[in-house]
Design an enzyme around this catalytic site. Sequence first.
Site, PDB file in Angstrom:
ATOM      1  N   GLU A 227      35.860  45.358 -37.963  1.00 15.73           N
ATOM      2  CA  GLU A 227      35.552  46.781 -38.116  1.00 15.73           C
ATOM      3  C   GLU A 227      35.637  47.845 -36.832  1.00 15.73           C
ATOM      4  O   GLU A 227      34.840  48.282 -36.243  1.00 15.73           O
ATOM      5  CB  GLU A 227      33.711  46.520 -38.519  1.00 15.73           C
ATOM      6  CG  GLU A 227      33.592  46.046 -39.816  1.00 15.73           C
ATOM      7  CD  GLU A 227      32.079  45.900 -39.997  1.00 15.73           C
ATOM      8  OE1 GLU A 227      31.228  46.421 -38.925  1.00 15.73           O
ATOM      9  OE2 GLU A 227      31.661  45.415 -41.095  1.00 15.73           O
ATOM     10  N   GLY A 228      36.924  47.226 -36.220  1.00 10.06           N
ATOM     11  CA  GLY A 228      37.423  48.244 -35.415  1.00 10.06           C
ATOM     12  C   GLY A 228      36.750  47.916 -33.737  1.00 10.06           C
ATOM     13  O   GLY A 228      37.177  48.408 -32.753  1.00 10.06           O
ATOM     14  N   TYR A 310      -7.472  37.631 -24.959  1.00 13.19           N
ATOM     15  CA  TYR A 310      -7.681  37.094 -23.641  1.00 13.19           C
ATOM     16  C   TYR A 310      -6.342  37.870 -22.768  1.00 13.19           C
ATOM     17  O   TYR A 310      -5.464  38.223 -23.223  1.00 13.19           O
ATOM     18  CB  TYR A 310      -7.210  35.491 -23.463  1.00 13.19           C
ATOM     19  CG  TYR A 310      -6.158  35.312 -23.691  1.00 13.19           C
ATOM     20  CD1 TYR A 310      -5.063  35.104 -22.934  1.00 13.19           C
ATOM     21  CD2 TYR A 310      -5.718  34.723 -25.155  1.00 13.19           C
ATOM     22  CE1 TYR A 310      -3.782  34.572 -23.291  1.00 13.19           C
ATOM     23  CE2 TYR A 310      -4.324  34.275 -25.395  1.00 13.19           C
ATOM     24  CZ  TYR A 310      -3.423  34.134 -24.469  1.00 13.19           C
ATOM     25  OH  TYR A 310      -2.185  33.683 -24.901  1.00 13.19           O
ATOM     26  N   GLY A 324       5.165  32.377 -26.316  1.00  9.98           N
ATOM     27  CA  GLY A 324       4.072  32.436 -25.594  1.00  9.98           C
ATOM     28  C   GLY A 324       3.559  31.025 -25.092  1.00  9.98           C
ATOM     29  O   GLY A 324       2.587  30.690 -24.692  1.00  9.98           O
ATOM     30  N   HIS A 328       1.160  24.931 -18.497  1.00  8.64           N
ATOM     31  CA  HIS A 328       0.445  25.573 -17.247  1.00  8.64           C
ATOM     32  C   HIS A 328      -0.680  25.024 -16.841  1.00  8.64           C
ATOM     33  O   HIS A 328      -1.465  24.246 -17.560  1.00  8.64           O
ATOM     34  CB  HIS A 328       0.589  26.963 -17.516  1.00  8.64           C
ATOM     35  CG  HIS A 328      -0.600  27.533 -18.799  1.00  8.64           C
ATOM     36  ND1 HIS A 328      -1.861  27.620 -18.199  1.00  8.64           N
ATOM     37  CD2 HIS A 328      -0.514  27.667 -19.696  1.00  8.64           C
ATOM     38  CE1 HIS A 328      -2.600  27.732 -19.316  1.00  8.64           C
ATOM     39  NE2 HIS A 328      -1.543  28.082 -20.317  1.00  8.64           N
ATOM     40  N   CYS A 346      -0.466  26.860 -25.820  1.00  6.94           N
ATOM     41  CA  CYS A 346       0.059  25.970 -24.487  1.00  6.94           C
ATOM     42  C   CYS A 346      -0.547  24.692 -24.422  1.00  6.94           C
ATOM     43  O   CYS A 346      -1.035  24.228 -24.949  1.00  6.94           O
ATOM     44  CB  CYS A 346      -0.187  27.066 -23.341  1.00  6.94           C
ATOM     45  SG  CYS A 346       0.414  28.650 -23.486  1.00  6.94           S
ATOM     46  N   ASN A 348      -2.087  22.577 -21.964  1.00  2.00           N
ATOM     47  CA  ASN A 348      -2.919  22.857 -20.608  1.00  2.00           C
ATOM     48  C   ASN A 348      -3.065  21.459 -19.932  1.00  2.00           C
ATOM     49  O   ASN A 348      -3.288  20.301 -20.366  1.00  2.00           O
ATOM     50  CB  ASN A 348      -4.487  23.200 -20.946  1.00  2.00           C
ATOM     51  CG  ASN A 348      -4.513  24.707 -21.330  1.00  2.00           C
ATOM     52  OD1 ASN A 348      -5.505  24.902 -21.901  1.00  2.00           O
ATOM     53  ND2 ASN A 348      -3.644  25.399 -21.459  1.00  2.00           N
TER      54      ASN A 348
END
Length: 401
Positions: A227-228, A310, A324, A328, A346, A348
């Site tokens: 397409e160019g 939160y 997300g 941690h 997460c 923990n």
Amino acid sequence: MGTQQARRVAAVLIAASLALLVGCTGSSSDDAAGGTGTPEPSAAPAQLAVSLPDGAVDVPPATPLEVTVTGGELADVAVADGAGTDVPGSVAPAADDPSRAVWTPETPLAYAASYSVTATATNADDAETTTTSGFTTVTPAALSTPSIGPLDGTTVGVGMPLRVFFDDPVADKAAVESHLLVTTSTPTDGVWNWVGDAEAHFRPSTYWPAGTQVTLDADLYGVSFGEGVWGEKDRTVSFTIGRKHVSVADAAAHTLTVYDGDQLVQTFPMSAGSSENPTHNGAHVVLEKFDAITMDSSTFGLAVDAPGGYRTDVQYATRISNNGEFVHAAPWSLASQGSANVSHGCINLSTERAQWFYDFSQPGDVVEVVGSQGGTLSAADGDIYDWAIPWEEWKAGSALS
């Protein structure tokens, strides 16, 4: 012997000598006619053919320029640009046919430019034959240079795929993929997969062998993306696969087991995502690390002031997906770590353990989540869900399959 007899003997000897002389020198019919023999015929002129016909237009600038000689030997190939300036290049026999020669420029020909070709050959009599032609290279509607990860010279973990990001959807994926050449110091069975119209990933069937050197030659200059759109330049990126770090986050057992190579080095109590916000199963890849970060539920569509919303500051956050999910520090869930899943998705850990994992991890390390009530990591979860795709399905995602 008398004088008269002696004269007769001498006459006979002279006659015999003359006859012998005539017999030795002989005489051809051509000599009798006064000729010197039939001259050898002249050699036919050498024939030249140039692969680009005179007047060719819209020529890809990386197109090989080939010259074929019949009945002679190639003497020279000269190429000049539209201003008549010589274009430096070299000539070598074609690998599959010595009668063909390939002219290669020292630097690639330009887009939207005119060139002339003069080729000379000689026949068996050293007589020269010359042919000329001209052509014009294609004028792109747009030029594209993709981004590549990992970055050149970096070291990454065994789960990091090779990723190529294009500015716009690629119409001719097969043409582009055929010019994405991957070499590895340790042989692998790696294959490209188009995870989107503007993004291709390369990975083996299992995690990369530790210590492997990986090089991508993206030879895309002069390649039509369709397409160019045409490739703007070539790029080469090399990176190293570091130590094998594969951890297993077992949401059912509430434990994070960490391996360095094949050696178990840590077993941490943890808390994974709750039944309302379960962690996704599957092999996650470490993307980046933050020693401190503010986590905000609005980043995945839940307002901060909504029920369950939160906004909080956390330490030692190791990102393992783009939806997300992090490993941690969560001192507020310490009582649940090792016994219950209470997070928003997460992993923990205590502050001390999160810091240890943060220091241990490098981009490309793997965290395999198992035993969660959630579904499996997928395209909805961001950039790298590659290891969740079965190998046969992954191979089918190649434009060259």
